[in-house]
Design a protein around this motif. Structure first.
Motif, mmCIF file in Angstrom:
data_model
loop_
_atom_site.group_PDB
_atom_site.id
_atom_site.type_symbol
_atom_site.label_atom_id
_atom_site.label_comp_id
_atom_site.label_asym_id
_atom_site.label_seq_id
_atom_site.Cartn_x
_atom_site.Cartn_y
_atom_site.Cartn_z
ATOM 1 N N ILE A 90 -5.516 3.880 0.516
ATOM 2 C CA ILE A 90 -6.740 3.478 1.648
ATOM 3 C C ILE A 90 -7.764 2.868 0.615
ATOM 4 O O ILE A 90 -8.891 2.156 1.366
ATOM 5 C CB ILE A 90 -7.274 4.789 2.181
ATOM 6 C CG1 ILE A 90 -7.613 5.852 1.185
ATOM 7 C CG2 ILE A 90 -6.158 5.233 3.205
ATOM 8 C CD1 ILE A 90 -8.281 7.267 1.652
ATOM 9 N N SER A 91 -7.600 2.892 -0.473
ATOM 10 C CA SER A 91 -8.675 2.094 -1.280
ATOM 11 C C SER A 91 -7.976 1.732 -2.719
ATOM 12 O O SER A 91 -6.891 2.313 -2.909
ATOM 13 C CB SER A 91 -9.881 2.793 -1.576
ATOM 14 O OG SER A 91 -9.822 3.602 -2.382
ATOM 15 N N SER A 92 -8.650 1.057 -3.776
ATOM 16 C CA SER A 92 -8.043 1.050 -4.999
ATOM 17 C C SER A 92 -7.665 2.143 -5.792
ATOM 18 O O SER A 92 -7.175 2.374 -6.492
ATOM 19 C CB SER A 92 -8.839 0.185 -5.960
ATOM 20 O OG SER A 92 -10.325 0.495 -6.038
ATOM 21 N N ASP A 93 -8.524 3.341 -5.505
ATOM 22 C CA ASP A 93 -8.348 4.435 -6.324
ATOM 23 C C ASP A 93 -7.896 5.694 -5.302
ATOM 24 O O ASP A 93 -7.530 6.663 -6.009
ATOM 25 C CB ASP A 93 -9.725 4.785 -6.944
ATOM 26 C CG ASP A 93 -10.141 3.975 -8.124
ATOM 27 O OD1 ASP A 93 -9.239 3.122 -8.632
ATOM 28 O OD2 ASP A 93 -11.377 3.919 -8.084
ATOM 29 N N TRP A 94 -7.851 5.629 -4.234
ATOM 30 C CA TRP A 94 -7.281 6.654 -3.303
ATOM 31 C C TRP A 94 -6.263 6.396 -2.316
ATOM 32 O O TRP A 94 -6.222 5.209 -1.799
ATOM 33 C CB TRP A 94 -8.794 7.143 -2.502
ATOM 34 C CG TRP A 94 -9.608 7.728 -2.839
ATOM 35 C CD1 TRP A 94 -10.936 7.016 -3.702
ATOM 36 C CD2 TRP A 94 -9.969 9.209 -3.162
ATOM 37 N NE1 TRP A 94 -11.715 8.133 -4.256
ATOM 38 C CE2 TRP A 94 -10.917 9.328 -4.091
ATOM 39 C CE3 TRP A 94 -9.261 10.300 -2.971
ATOM 40 C CZ2 TRP A 94 -11.518 10.643 -4.305
ATOM 41 C CZ3 TRP A 94 -9.608 11.613 -3.233
ATOM 42 C CH2 TRP A 94 -10.921 11.796 -3.927
ATOM 43 N N TYR A 131 -6.575 10.930 -5.803
ATOM 44 C CA TYR A 131 -7.556 10.141 -6.643
ATOM 45 C C TYR A 131 -6.661 9.504 -7.793
ATOM 46 O O TYR A 131 -6.347 10.433 -8.802
ATOM 47 C CB TYR A 131 -8.879 10.817 -6.979
ATOM 48 C CG TYR A 131 -9.387 9.917 -7.779
ATOM 49 C CD1 TYR A 131 -10.206 8.834 -7.505
ATOM 50 C CD2 TYR A 131 -9.867 10.117 -9.307
ATOM 51 C CE1 TYR A 131 -11.122 7.878 -8.219
ATOM 52 C CE2 TYR A 131 -10.920 9.747 -9.985
ATOM 53 C CZ TYR A 131 -11.314 8.450 -9.542
ATOM 54 O OH TYR A 131 -12.327 7.755 -10.544
ATOM 55 N N LYS A 153 0.944 -1.162 0.060
ATOM 56 C CA LYS A 153 -0.094 0.025 -0.027
ATOM 57 C C LYS A 153 0.727 1.407 0.052
ATOM 58 O O LYS A 153 0.181 2.517 -0.064
ATOM 59 C CB LYS A 153 -1.097 -0.069 1.008
ATOM 60 C CG LYS A 153 -1.970 -1.075 1.242
ATOM 61 C CD LYS A 153 -2.862 -0.922 2.366
ATOM 62 C CE LYS A 153 -4.106 -1.876 2.341
ATOM 63 N NZ LYS A 153 -5.023 -1.888 3.559
#
Length: 293
Positions: A109-113, A159, A71
């Motif tokens: 924190i996510s796939s895009d952010w 993003y 990550k």
């Protein structure tokens, strides 16, 4: 100045910590391109249609080094442009001059952010003049290295839905504006208060967007946009905007045609939009997408 040095130390420690986490199987993605363009025109003294002999030289360098492990990500970019112009009967003049460095440490924190902390630096290499400012043809010094120079730190969210587009939103982005050359300061202040060489803007936000993609076969478009908002000067006229764009078309492996343009709106510098543009045919050397393990 102590606050600036402290900020540098924080970024240095962050980068050092990230580097210390690199393992033997760490993957880096690196890209590099450098080009030289030469434009020339010649006219005989009796050329009746009019014209003036000239020669122009432009160079540019773009490099990236991006690291990702799980990550964690660490993205670094360098953009440099420099050019000279010589018209017959005139002294050599600078046509373009730009240094931009950017480093960002992120955590997904996510796939895009991603959340991130970053630092970027913007300035130029050499002196810049406003030419022929009076009837005697005198020039006026209006810029130099670190005059102005902009160092901006940012904390926020990014993003990034795909490899060629990203949008950074930074609600906290302190910026330091340097004015190191007293000769420049006598003519242009760039928002730095009289009697000082540094302006500090602690309460500010920044928006950054990048787009870098081959839009056709052998045609690449790169856009970099930056908006800077000082909370203490919330007004449409006081929001800074900067757009850097490069369109490159490859003729073959080494020959290319490129169109470069820079647009700046900064009320502390000028109440109107500033821009420069260059079109050239030249040599381009690239290394893209190679991986080092």
């Amino acid at each position: 100045m102590q606050k600036i040095l402290f900020s540098f130390l924080i970024i240095f420690l962050t980068v050092t910590t990230a580097s210390a986490q690199v393992e033997a199987d760490t993957t880096w993605r690196r890209t590099f391109s450098a080009g030289i363009n030469l434009n020339q025109a010649a006219f005989s003294d009796n050329w009746k249609a009019g014209g003036i002999s000239s020669i122009a030289f432009n160079s540019h360098l773009d490099a990236r080094a991006d690291y990702k492990l799980g990550k964690t990500s660490w993205d670094n970019a360098v953009q440099m442009q420099y050019g000279l112009l010589k018209n017959k009967g005139e002294e050599q003049r600078k046509s373009i001059d730009r240094i931009f460095l950017d480093s960002k440490y992120g955590y997904a924190i996510s796939s895009d952010w991603n959340t991130f902390v970053s630092a970027n630096f913007l300035s130029q290499f050499t002196r810049g003049y406003e030419y022929d400012v009076d009837a005697d043809g005198n020039d006026r010094l209006i810029s130099n290295f670190l005059s102005p120079g902009f160092l901006t730190f940012a904390l926020g969210a990014e993003y990034k839905p795909n490899p060629y587009f990203s949008l950074r939103l930074s609600p906290f982005a302190p910026r330091f504006t340097f004015l190191a050359d007293d000769a420049v300061a006598a003519n242009e202040r760039y928002g730095v208060p009289e009697g000082k060489s540094v302006r500090t803007e602690w309460l500010a936000a920044m928006v950054q967007a990048t787009y870098n993609r081959d839009i056709f076969t052998n045609v690449n478009l790169r856009l970099n946009y930056m908006s800077y908002i000082n909370y203490e000067e919330l007004s449409g006229k006081r929001i800074d905007h900067m757009l850097n764009s490069t369109l490159t078309a490859k003729v073959n492996r080494y020959i290319n045609v490129n169109l470069m343009a820079n647009f700046i709106y900064d009320y502390d510098q000028d109440s109107d939009v500033q821009y420069n543009q260059s079109l050239g045919l030249g040599i381009l050397y690239t290394m893209q997408g190679f991986t080092v393990r």
